[in-house]
Design a protein around this motif. Structure first.
Motif, PDB file in Angstrom:
ATOM      1  N   LYS A 130       0.860  -1.179   0.000  1.00  0.00           N
ATOM      2  CA  LYS A 130       0.000   0.000   0.000  1.00  0.00           C
ATOM      3  C   LYS A 130       0.893   1.224   0.000  1.00  0.00           C
ATOM      4  O   LYS A 130       1.801   1.329   0.814  1.00  0.00           O
ATOM      5  CB  LYS A 130      -0.887   0.035   1.249  1.00  0.00           C
ATOM      6  N   ASP A 131       0.622   2.142  -0.868  1.00  0.00           N
ATOM      7  CA  ASP A 131       1.331   3.421  -0.928  1.00  0.00           C
ATOM      8  C   ASP A 131       2.822   3.278  -0.634  1.00  0.00           C
ATOM      9  O   ASP A 131       3.584   2.906  -1.491  1.00  0.00           O
ATOM     10  CB  ASP A 131       0.692   4.459   0.012  1.00  0.00           C
ATOM     11  N   ILE A 132       3.209   3.544   0.611  1.00  0.00           N
ATOM     12  CA  ILE A 132       4.620   3.546   0.972  1.00  0.00           C
ATOM     13  C   ILE A 132       5.080   2.221   1.572  1.00  0.00           C
ATOM     14  O   ILE A 132       6.252   2.045   1.870  1.00  0.00           O
ATOM     15  CB  ILE A 132       4.925   4.691   1.979  1.00  0.00           C
ATOM     16  N   PHE A 133       4.166   1.286   1.753  1.00  0.00           N
ATOM     17  CA  PHE A 133       4.508   0.010   2.367  1.00  0.00           C
ATOM     18  C   PHE A 133       4.943  -1.003   1.316  1.00  0.00           C
ATOM     19  O   PHE A 133       4.275  -1.184   0.301  1.00  0.00           O
ATOM     20  CB  PHE A 133       3.317  -0.574   3.129  1.00  0.00           C
ATOM     21  N   TYR A 134       6.049  -1.666   1.598  1.00  0.00           N
ATOM     22  CA  TYR A 134       6.514  -2.787   0.797  1.00  0.00           C
ATOM     23  C   TYR A 134       6.583  -3.997   1.706  1.00  0.00           C
ATOM     24  O   TYR A 134       6.812  -3.866   2.905  1.00  0.00           O
ATOM     25  CB  TYR A 134       7.899  -2.509   0.213  1.00  0.00           C
ATOM     26  N   VAL A 135       6.413  -5.169   1.140  1.00  0.00           N
ATOM     27  CA  VAL A 135       6.464  -6.405   1.905  1.00  0.00           C
ATOM     28  C   VAL A 135       7.572  -7.273   1.340  1.00  0.00           C
ATOM     29  O   VAL A 135       7.629  -7.515   0.132  1.00  0.00           O
ATOM     30  CB  VAL A 135       5.117  -7.166   1.824  1.00  0.00           C
ATOM     31  N   ALA A 136       8.456  -7.713   2.212  1.00  0.00           N
ATOM     32  CA  ALA A 136       9.456  -8.711   1.832  1.00  0.00           C
ATOM     33  C   ALA A 136       8.864 -10.061   2.192  1.00  0.00           C
ATOM     34  O   ALA A 136       8.517 -10.312   3.351  1.00  0.00           O
ATOM     35  CB  ALA A 136      10.766  -8.480   2.567  1.00  0.00           C
ATOM     36  N   THR A 137       8.707 -10.901   1.207  1.00  0.00           N
ATOM     37  CA  THR A 137       8.050 -12.183   1.394  1.00  0.00           C
ATOM     38  C   THR A 137       8.728 -13.215   0.499  1.00  0.00           C
ATOM     39  O   THR A 137       9.817 -12.981  -0.020  1.00  0.00           O
ATOM     40  CB  THR A 137       6.534 -12.054   1.114  1.00  0.00           C
ATOM     41  N   ASN A 138       8.090 -14.339   0.289  1.00  0.00           N
ATOM     42  CA  ASN A 138       8.561 -15.351  -0.650  1.00  0.00           C
ATOM     43  C   ASN A 138       7.332 -16.017  -1.252  1.00  0.00           C
ATOM     44  O   ASN A 138       6.211 -15.698  -0.868  1.00  0.00           O
ATOM     45  CB  ASN A 138       9.490 -16.361   0.043  1.00  0.00           C
ATOM     46  N   TYR A 139       7.542 -16.923  -2.173  1.00  0.00           N
ATOM     47  CA  TYR A 139       6.393 -17.487  -2.884  1.00  0.00           C
ATOM     48  C   TYR A 139       5.458 -18.284  -1.979  1.00  0.00           C
ATOM     49  O   TYR A 139       4.280 -18.445  -2.289  1.00  0.00           O
ATOM     50  CB  TYR A 139       6.840 -18.320  -4.094  1.00  0.00           C
TER      51      TYR A 139
END
Length: 159
Positions: free
Chosen positions: A61-70
């Motif tokens: 969202k907007d300024i939020f990034y998520v570090a994740t994996n598949y």
């Protein structure tokens, strides 16, 4: 401030309801009986995780990034991948905040309009919904791209 836990994948077992796969937490007893050094366990876990569950950065969202994996599991392990942290800092072209969550980590550019105190409020809200064992940290962090390291943000949470 934050512990690292290790899990072993168990592909031969059926996952529990609501889970995508089976794992077992590597206990101190299991670790000690293995005869492997902590450094070897850590290095192996980093290598295998990077190969099997490479971190991905997705805008949420907007300024939020998520570090994740598949698998959308254990995304918080991305904090241990310094190459990924450096790549993220290059993408943002600045330092960034890290909010550790159970399944992922939330990353926010430090120059964004959101203040550290607000991030602490978000973290407290998320942690309140988790079981105690699922809480990774009561702190937010800052990746300093010049130092190439992660630091605890010393902002005092309000409330």
């Amino acid at each position: 401030d934050m512990s690292i836990v290790y899990h072993q994948f168990l592909p031969e077992f059926e996952p529990l309801p609501g889970e995508r796969y089976s794992t077992v937490l590597v206990s101190v007893d299991m670790f000690q009986k293995s005869g492997v050094t902590l450094e070897k366990l850590h290095d192996t876990a980093l290598k295998v995780t990077k190969q099997a569950l490479p971190a991905e950065l997705k805008q949420d969202k907007d300024i939020f990034y998520v570090a994740t994996n598949y698998l959308k599991q254990f995304g918080s392990a991305a904090m241990l991948d310094m190459e990924f942290m450096e790549e993220t800092a290059e993408k943002f072209n600045e330092n960034f905040y890290i909010i550790p969550c159970l399944r992922d980590i939330i990353q926010i550019a430090a120059e964004s309009s959101i203040e550290a105190e607000k991030l602490y409020e978000l973290l407290r809200g998320w942690n309140a919904k988790l079981k105690e064992i699922e809480v990774l940290s009561d702190h937010i962090y800052l990746y300093d791209r010049k130092k190439k390291q992660i630091e605890i943000v010393n902002a005092q949470p309000t409330g």
